[in-house]
Design a protein around this motif. Structure first.
Motif, PDB file in Angstrom:
ATOM      1  N   ILE A   1     -20.430 -16.251  16.217  1.00  0.00           N
ATOM      2  CA  ILE A   1     -19.254 -16.371  15.290  1.00  0.00           C
ATOM      3  C   ILE A   1     -18.372 -17.219  14.394  1.00  0.00           C
ATOM      4  CG2 ILE A   1     -17.872 -17.165  17.818  1.00  0.00           C
ATOM      5  CD1 ILE A   1     -17.226 -13.854  14.966  1.00  0.00           C
TER       6      ILE A   1
ATOM      7  N   LYS B   1     -17.949  -9.491  25.447  1.00  0.00           N
ATOM      8  CA  LYS B   1     -17.235  -9.215  24.455  1.00  0.00           C
ATOM      9  C   LYS B   1     -16.309 -10.623  23.613  1.00  0.00           C
ATOM     10  CE  LYS B   1     -18.671  -4.355  24.359  1.00  0.00           C
ATOM     11  NZ  LYS B   1     -18.237  -3.389  24.026  1.00  0.00           N
TER      12      LYS B   1
ATOM     13  N   LEU C   1     -17.072 -13.280  20.793  1.00  0.00           N
ATOM     14  CA  LEU C   1     -16.192 -13.436  19.383  1.00  0.00           C
ATOM     15  C   LEU C   1     -15.096 -14.179  19.326  1.00  0.00           C
ATOM     16  CD1 LEU C   1     -15.765  -9.563  19.317  1.00  0.00           C
ATOM     17  CD2 LEU C   1     -17.652 -10.384  17.954  1.00  0.00           C
TER      18      LEU C   1
ATOM     19  N   VAL D   1     -20.010  -8.915  13.124  1.00  0.00           N
ATOM     20  CA  VAL D   1     -19.180  -8.940  13.879  1.00  0.00           C
ATOM     21  C   VAL D   1     -20.150  -7.721  14.686  1.00  0.00           C
ATOM     22  CG1 VAL D   1     -16.610  -7.514  15.421  1.00  0.00           C
ATOM     23  CG2 VAL D   1     -17.037  -9.501  13.871  1.00  0.00           C
ATOM     24  N   ASN D   2     -20.771  -6.663  14.426  1.00  0.00           N
ATOM     25  CA  ASN D   2     -20.876  -5.661  14.971  1.00  0.00           C
ATOM     26  C   ASN D   2     -22.664  -5.612  15.680  1.00  0.00           C
ATOM     27  OD1 ASN D   2     -18.825  -3.390  14.294  1.00  0.00           O
ATOM     28  ND2 ASN D   2     -20.745  -3.021  12.520  1.00  0.00           N
TER      29      ASN D   2
ATOM     30  N   TYR E   1     -18.584  -9.256   7.379  1.00  0.00           N
ATOM     31  CA  TYR E   1     -17.774  -9.920   7.884  1.00  0.00           C
ATOM     32  C   TYR E   1     -17.688  -9.161  10.109  1.00  0.00           C
ATOM     33  CZ  TYR E   1     -15.025 -11.824  11.721  1.00  0.00           C
ATOM     34  OH  TYR E   1     -14.759 -12.819  13.159  1.00  0.00           O
ATOM     35  N   GLU E   2     -17.279  -7.739   9.139  1.00  0.00           N
ATOM     36  CA  GLU E   2     -17.430  -6.302  10.016  1.00  0.00           C
ATOM     37  C   GLU E   2     -19.122  -6.423  10.441  1.00  0.00           C
ATOM     38  OE1 GLU E   2     -16.485  -2.091  10.646  1.00  0.00           O
ATOM     39  OE2 GLU E   2     -15.394  -2.710   8.751  1.00  0.00           O
TER      40      GLU E   2
ATOM     41  N   ALA F   1     -20.484 -16.731  11.246  1.00  0.00           N
ATOM     42  CA  ALA F   1     -19.607 -15.011  10.961  1.00  0.00           C
ATOM     43  C   ALA F   1     -18.780 -15.737   9.667  1.00  0.00           C
ATOM     44  CB  ALA F   1     -19.498 -14.444  11.278  1.00  0.00           C
ATOM     45  N   GLU F   2     -17.908 -16.865  10.573  1.00  0.00           N
ATOM     46  CA  GLU F   2     -17.155 -17.028  10.131  1.00  0.00           C
ATOM     47  C   GLU F   2     -16.744 -17.925   9.328  1.00  0.00           C
ATOM     48  OE1 GLU F   2     -14.567 -18.489  13.350  1.00  0.00           O
ATOM     49  OE2 GLU F   2     -13.940 -16.513  14.390  1.00  0.00           O
TER      50      GLU F   2
END
Length: 390
Positions: free
Chosen positions: A56, A46, A50, A129-130, A125-126, A59-60
């Protein structure tokens, strides 16, 4: 003549099975995982996903884009206030018609957009991440399941080998016919072929895992966590629904779209004809937003309840499949004793072992589904796994 034909047919089947087994063995032997062994726990996996990897990074990047859009909304709002200040100054100087100030609704719309974007950017963003965490757990335990399938198939080979040797001994003593020996040998070779297939599937899963985690294709990576039954979520159904209604992105998105539709209609209510397409579209847009806002909580609650039911069902399936494994193994043990005593046929014994093998394979498949169902249920109480366009 009939017996001879059967003997030839069985012999041909055995030759094909042995040839296939050799092919699988050669293929697997050419795929050696090398390099310094990397041991990876689920938590390490994980952390890795992440901090590194394309998921990731995406996502960023999306978070930066959302923040940039938020900034643009605030800049638009500032420009409206500056325009309003300029209009007030012009009016005070007796030049009221020279500069037109922004409408109240345009300021409210800009403020609503900026406020929503500021709050929604981290929620998006959360959600990303999920999804990364969910994908990580699925890939990690998916590899563990492939590893277990290979292990179970190897154990099946050992059992079939013992059954074959036992049958061969009986034949040498004149207790069973040659046909039983051939069938036992066929069962052994079939088990070997299946084991080779499971090994290939495990090898392919390892290579895919290495790609996902950024390792060299043939890097020797060992996962250290085994596929075991996870602890049932402690979040009650009522608590999960309450959390979901407060947190889910679908709720926030529907609420903002409703507010935007209301402001849009207000902005043209006194300046546009009721018969114009602009006004009619605004009315339809508001009606649609109202329906969506009313349905969003129901859809979210439905999603939580479905995930709860799925988790509970999988929990029951795990227990039943675990019992089925124990029963199937005991049935095979008894069938073996009956075969040794001459009270059961070789076919009965082989069928009992096949069922035991299949039951154990199914157990680990169900176990993976159950563990993922727990994660899906708990993530359903957060923002979820879907982002919202700002």
């Amino acid at each position: 003549m009939r017996k001879k034909s059967m003997f030839v047919a069985v012999s041909l089947i055995l030759i094909v099975a042995l040839s296939t087994a050799v092919v699988f063995a050669v293929k697997a032997g050419e795929m050696e995982f090398a390099g310094t062994e990397v041991k990876l726990s689920l938590e390490d996996a994980k952390k890795e996903m992440l901090t590194n990897g394309t998921a990731i990074e995406a996502a960023e990047l999306k978070l930066k884009q959302d923040k940039a859009k938020t900034t643009s909304y605030y800049e638009s709002l500032s420009n409206l206030y500056r325009l309003e200040a300029a209009a007030d100054e012009a009016k005070a100087a007796g030049m009221g018609g020279m500069i037109s100030g922004p409408s109240k609704n345009s300021k409210l719309m800009a403020d609503a957009s900026a406020t929503f974007a500021k709050a929604q950017a981290p929620r998006n963003y959360e959600a990303a991440v999920n999804k990364i965490v969910r994908d990580t757990v699925e890939s990690y335990f998916g590899l563990a399941a492939a590893k277990e399938a290979f292990r179970i198939s190897q154990e099946n080979v050992v059992i079939q080998e013992k059954l074959y040797q036992n049958t061969l001994s009986k034949f040498n003593l004149g207790v069973v016919a040659k046909q039983d020996v051939l069938m036992a040998e066929y069962g052994l070779n079939d088990a070997k072929v299946t084991a080779e297939q499971r090994e290939n599937e495990y090898i392919i899963a390892r290579m895919g895992f290495n790609i996902q985690y950024g390792y060299d294709l043939m890097q020797d990576v060992t996962i250290t966590d085994t596929l075991e039954k996870a602890v049932m979520s402690k979040i009650s159904l009522s608590g999960a629904i309450a959390l979901a209604l407060a947190n889910r992105n679908e709720i926030h998105d529907a609420g903002f779209k409703l507010k935007r539709a209301e402001l849009n209609l207000d902005s043209i209510r006194n300046t546009t004809s009721r018969t114009s397409s602009t006004y009619k579209n605004a009315v339809v847009g508001l009606a649609g937003a109202q329906v969506a806002a009313a349905n969003a909580p129901k859809q979210v609650e439905l999603d939580v309840r479905k995930k709860y039911l799925n988790m509970m069902q999988k929990a029951s399936e795990v227990e039943l499949d675990k019992q089925n494994v124990a029963n199937a193994k005991e049935n095979y043990r008894l069938a073996g004793l009956q075969y040794d005593a001459g009270m059961a046929t070789l076919t009965d014994t082989q069928q009992a072992q096949v069922k035991a093998y299949q039951a154990e394979q199914k157990y680990y498949t169900t176990l993976l589904s159950y563990n993922l169902a727990i994660l899906d249920y708990e993530q359903a109480t957060t923002v979820g796994t879907s982002s919202v366009d700002l």
